[in-house]
Scaffold this active site. Structure first.
Site, PDB file in Angstrom:
ATOM      1  N   HIS A  87     -21.025  22.957 -13.211  1.00 55.42           N
ATOM      2  CA  HIS A  87     -20.190  24.147 -13.341  1.00 55.42           C
ATOM      3  C   HIS A  87     -20.282  24.961 -12.060  1.00 55.42           C
ATOM      4  CE1 HIS A  87     -24.207  24.841 -14.978  1.00 55.42           C
ATOM      5  NE2 HIS A  87     -24.134  26.068 -14.492  1.00 55.42           N
ATOM      6  N   GLU A 144     -29.564  25.296 -15.311  1.00 59.26           N
ATOM      7  CA  GLU A 144     -30.023  25.304 -16.707  1.00 59.26           C
ATOM      8  C   GLU A 144     -29.174  24.395 -17.577  1.00 59.26           C
ATOM      9  OE1 GLU A 144     -29.996  29.424 -17.791  1.00 59.26           O
ATOM     10  OE2 GLU A 144     -31.800  29.869 -16.618  1.00 59.26           O
ATOM     11  N   VAL A 145     -27.887  24.333 -17.307  1.00 61.92           N
ATOM     12  CA  VAL A 145     -26.980  23.493 -18.093  1.00 61.92           C
ATOM     13  C   VAL A 145     -26.558  22.312 -17.220  1.00 61.92           C
ATOM     14  CG1 VAL A 145     -24.786  23.369 -19.339  1.00 61.92           C
ATOM     15  CG2 VAL A 145     -26.153  25.479 -19.428  1.00 61.92           C
ATOM     16  N   ASP A 169     -18.637  33.495 -18.382  1.00 65.42           N
ATOM     17  CA  ASP A 169     -20.062  33.293 -18.611  1.00 65.42           C
ATOM     18  C   ASP A 169     -20.533  34.239 -19.708  1.00 65.42           C
ATOM     19  OD1 ASP A 169     -22.574  32.019 -16.694  1.00 65.42           O
ATOM     20  OD2 ASP A 169     -23.087  33.586 -18.153  1.00 65.42           O
TER      21      ASP A 169
HETATM   22  P1  AMP Z   1     -26.945  27.484 -14.510  1.00 64.24           P
HETATM   23  O1  AMP Z   1     -28.281  28.175 -14.468  1.00 64.24           O
HETATM   24  O2  AMP Z   1     -26.253  27.424 -13.178  1.00 64.24           O
HETATM   25  O3  AMP Z   1     -27.050  26.124 -15.191  1.00 64.24           O
HETATM   26  O4  AMP Z   1     -25.997  28.411 -15.376  1.00 64.24           O
HETATM   27  C1  AMP Z   1     -25.765  28.259 -16.736  1.00 64.24           C
HETATM   28  C2  AMP Z   1     -24.893  29.412 -17.140  1.00 64.24           C
HETATM   29  O5  AMP Z   1     -24.301  29.127 -18.392  1.00 64.24           O
HETATM   30  C3  AMP Z   1     -25.647  30.739 -17.286  1.00 64.24           C
HETATM   31  O6  AMP Z   1     -25.083  31.697 -16.379  1.00 64.24           O
HETATM   32  C4  AMP Z   1     -25.418  31.110 -18.747  1.00 64.24           C
HETATM   33  O7  AMP Z   1     -25.239  32.508 -18.936  1.00 64.24           O
HETATM   34  C5  AMP Z   1     -24.156  30.326 -19.089  1.00 64.24           C
HETATM   35  N1  AMP Z   1     -23.975  29.988 -20.500  1.00 64.24           N
HETATM   36  C6  AMP Z   1     -24.900  29.462 -21.339  1.00 64.24           C
HETATM   37  N2  AMP Z   1     -24.357  29.264 -22.558  1.00 64.24           N
HETATM   38  C7  AMP Z   1     -23.057  29.666 -22.483  1.00 64.24           C
HETATM   39  C8  AMP Z   1     -21.968  29.706 -23.403  1.00 64.24           C
HETATM   40  N3  AMP Z   1     -22.109  29.295 -24.681  1.00 64.24           N
HETATM   41  N4  AMP Z   1     -20.779  30.205 -22.979  1.00 64.24           N
HETATM   42  C9  AMP Z   1     -20.634  30.638 -21.717  1.00 64.24           C
HETATM   43  N5  AMP Z   1     -21.615  30.606 -20.791  1.00 64.24           N
HETATM   44  C10 AMP Z   1     -22.821  30.136 -21.166  1.00 64.24           C
END
Ligand code: AMP
Ligand code: ZN
Length: 117
Positions: free
Chosen positions: A99, A94-95, A29
């Site tokens: 994951h 967020e993504v 992460d």
């Molecule tokens: P979530 O809130 O569960 O969707 O978590 C999204 C996670 O993706 C967060 O912990 C971010 O720090 C991580 N993240 C966002 N962009 C990247 C990236 N380019 N490489 C690795 N992790 C990322």
């Protein structure tokens, strides 16, 4: 391609990859919340864990197996770890490419920041 994690799978965005299988990828992460913080994804795009588990339960199992292998590689099996799928608005996702957060390396504290009091 707009999905951030699909772009990581495609090699268009760099990531620190710690394990790769035919169908899954594990990478660190970018904003670690624990000494070990690895994200484990299926290479195929599913928006969230419910969509994945209902659409392809075997692939969901592969994500779990990869997470377990990374936990072993990172030395987390003895002291324990947390595996977490934030899902949707209330889950703080967020993504929107499913994951698993693999967290460990120190005591992680309470499961949630607050309880229902
Ligand atoms: P979530 O809130 O569960 O969707 O978590 C999204 C996670 O993706 C967060 O912990 C971010 O720090 C991580 N993240 C966002 N962009 C990247 C990236 N380019 N490489 C690795 N992790 C990322
Ligand atoms: Zn994607």
């Amino acid at each position: 391609m707009e999905c951030l994690f699909c772009r990581i799978v495609a090699g268009e965005i760099p990531a620190t990859i710690v394990r790769e299988t035919d169908n899954t990828l594990a990478f660190r992460d970018i904003g670690p919340k624990a000494p070990v913080h690895v994200l484990v994804i299926p290479k195929e795009h599913y928006a969230d864990v419910a969509t994945l588990a209902q659409g392809d339960p075997a692939l969901a199992g592969e994500v779990l197996a990869t997470a377990a292998a990374v936990a072993e590689d990172e030395g987390l099996l003895g002291d324990g770890f947390r595996l977490m799928f934030n899902t949707g608005a209330y889950g703080g996702q967020e993504v929107y490419h499913v994951h698993a957060h693999l967290l460990g390396g120190a005591p992680l504290g309470p499961m949630l920041a607050r309880d229902l009091g």
